[in-house]
Design an enzyme around this catalytic site. Structure first.
Site, mmCIF file in Angstrom:
data_model
loop_
_atom_site.group_PDB
_atom_site.id
_atom_site.type_symbol
_atom_site.label_atom_id
_atom_site.label_comp_id
_atom_site.label_asym_id
_atom_site.label_seq_id
_atom_site.Cartn_x
_atom_site.Cartn_y
_atom_site.Cartn_z
ATOM 1 N N TYR A 171 2.421 -8.726 -1.355
ATOM 2 C CA TYR A 171 3.837 -8.642 -1.696
ATOM 3 C C TYR A 171 4.050 -9.362 -3.019
ATOM 4 O O TYR A 171 3.603 -10.496 -3.177
ATOM 5 C CB TYR A 171 4.680 -9.318 -0.607
ATOM 6 N N GLU A 197 10.607 -5.355 -6.914
ATOM 7 C CA GLU A 197 9.753 -5.730 -5.777
ATOM 8 C C GLU A 197 8.664 -4.683 -5.597
ATOM 9 O O GLU A 197 8.952 -3.488 -5.600
ATOM 10 C CB GLU A 197 10.630 -5.794 -4.523
#
Ligand code: GDP
Ligand code: MN
Length: 389
Positions: free
Chosen positions: A108, A196
């Site tokens: 992530y 993101e």
């Protein structure tokens, strides 16, 4: 301001960030042809303004073009409900077809504006993928964070520290350093509020790839990017929020039955709090702004009334720059135009307040005056109760 995954990926790719080969399709037939181009084995991804698609059936791996067609037929027009959409879901109208990739590891990474420090903050975790919320809750120590100094920017040594913390070594580690630096560059140049990549993957063949991307722009910087408004997929937004945007009104739909019209975000928040304290459920947050004009007030009022969940209206306005009698005229105008018969409570204060109240009382509307915020909130909840709702 949000954009779709495929648009975010195109932008990232423009900053040198590797993405899978892909196509965007609007029909099941196009999906099938795209799948054929990818060699049959590919990933079908619903494009909606929300994450959590993987767990909600919005991301599917297929093995033949015909199978891609079937999955697409099922997805198109469907309201996908994910953990981020709310119970009403979001309609799928575009599908991204991507070459399937054999994933070795999922990470992530994101950069977002941290309101507390007023700086960009880089967030990374070696345990990326669809369980990231769970990781953040259960083992926050696995999430690495770095506040970026706007003067020096993100330095290569800092990016390397993050890449090493993710457990990367060798060439992939250096690729990751470059990717993080490019991600920061993208944020700055594109005025992002959030970028993101989840998951950022290392493939079995050893390549770093942005498998998913989410990007939202800072609304305050949209004026610097002429192309942004055209990138918005309005079908993903609440129609009333679109109208509100046109009139520069801050409107957010909520789940209750009392429509609220307030000037100033702080006053709007206080109004919702006090309403709740009196047992009322607000149907929306609506800030008409400090210097609202009569037209703006009228438009705001119409937006509130267009929401069929609204059974009563509470107006809380402080007439500072704006005179109370002018606001009252705006309310009366809008209410008569749309033939509003709902109970209304107006709490106003400030310049020309007596004239404003008099206009309202003589208007023939089902309106009561609230002397204070508490008095107004109490009255609207009572009127709503008497209406049998
Ligand atoms: P999200 O759930 O909305 O965040 O959607 P993602 O794009 O992140 O997809 C969800 C999950 O699907 C990812 O975490 C991956 O595990 C998986 N996925 C996405 N693309 C591929 C792919 O090309 N190959 C494989 N094997 N899995 C994929
Ligand atoms: Mn994802």
């Amino acid at each position: 301001m949000n954009i779709h995954e495929y648009q975010a990926k195109e932008i990232l790719n423009g900053f040198g960030i590797p993405i899978p080969r892909s196509r965007v399709a609007l029909t099941a037939d196009q999906v099938e042809r795209a799948a054929k181009e990818m060699g049959g084995h590919c990933v079908i991804k619903a494009q909606i303004y929300a994450g959590g698609r993987g767990k909600a059936g919005g991301v599917k791996v297929v093995h033949h073009p015909e199978q891609a067609n079937d999955v697409a037929k099922e997805l198109f027009g469907k309201k996908l409900v994910t953990i981020q959409t709310g119970p009403e879901g979001l309609k799928v109208r575009r599908i991204l077809i991507e070459e399937a990739v054999e994933i070795a590891r999922e990470f992530y990474v994101s950069i977002t504006l941290d309101r507390e420090s007023s700086r960009y903050c880089l967030i990374a975790s070696a345990e990326g993928g669809v369980e990231i919320e769970e990781v953040a809750r259960k083992s926050p120590e696995k999430i690495h964070m770095l506040t970026i100094d706007p003067f020096t920017g993100l330095r290569p040594y800092q990016a390397r520290k993050i890449a090493l913390a993710l457990g990367l070594t060798g060439v992939v580690c250096e690729d990751c350093v470059e990717l993080l630096l490019n991600l920061y560059k993208c944020c700055l140049e594109r005025d992002c509020f959030l970028v993101e990549i989840n998951p950022l993957v290392v493939t079995k063949a050893g390549w770093l790839l942005a498998m998913d991307a989410k990007m939202s722009f800072d609304d305050n910087a949209v004026y610097r990017h002429r192309e942004y408004p055209d990138m918005v997929d309005y079908s993903q937004l609440d129609p009333l929020e679109i109208t509100a945007g046109k009139y520069d009104l801050a409107y957010i739909k909520l789940s209750g039955s009392i429509g609220c019209m307030v000037n100033g975000a702080g006053l709007a928040m206080a109004t919702l709090d006090v309403l709740k304290e009196f047992g009322g459920e607000p149907a929306n947050f609506l800030d008409v702004g400090g210097g609202a004009t009569r037209e703006k007030v009228a438009e705001a009022f119409k937006i509130i009334l267009e929401d069929s969940d609204v059974k009563a209206v509470f107006v809380n306005i402080f007439g500072g720059i704006m005179r109370c009698d002018v606001i009252a005229q705006g309310i009366i105008e809008a209410a008569s135009e749309v033939k509003c018969i709902l109970p209304i409570v107006v709490r106003m204060d400030g310049s020309h307040v007596e004239e404003g109240k008099k206009l309202l009382q003589e208007s023939g509307l089902n309106v009561q005056i609230g002397e204070t915020l508490g008095d107004g909130a109490g009255k609207i909840v009572k009127m709503l109760g008497q209406g049998g709702n």
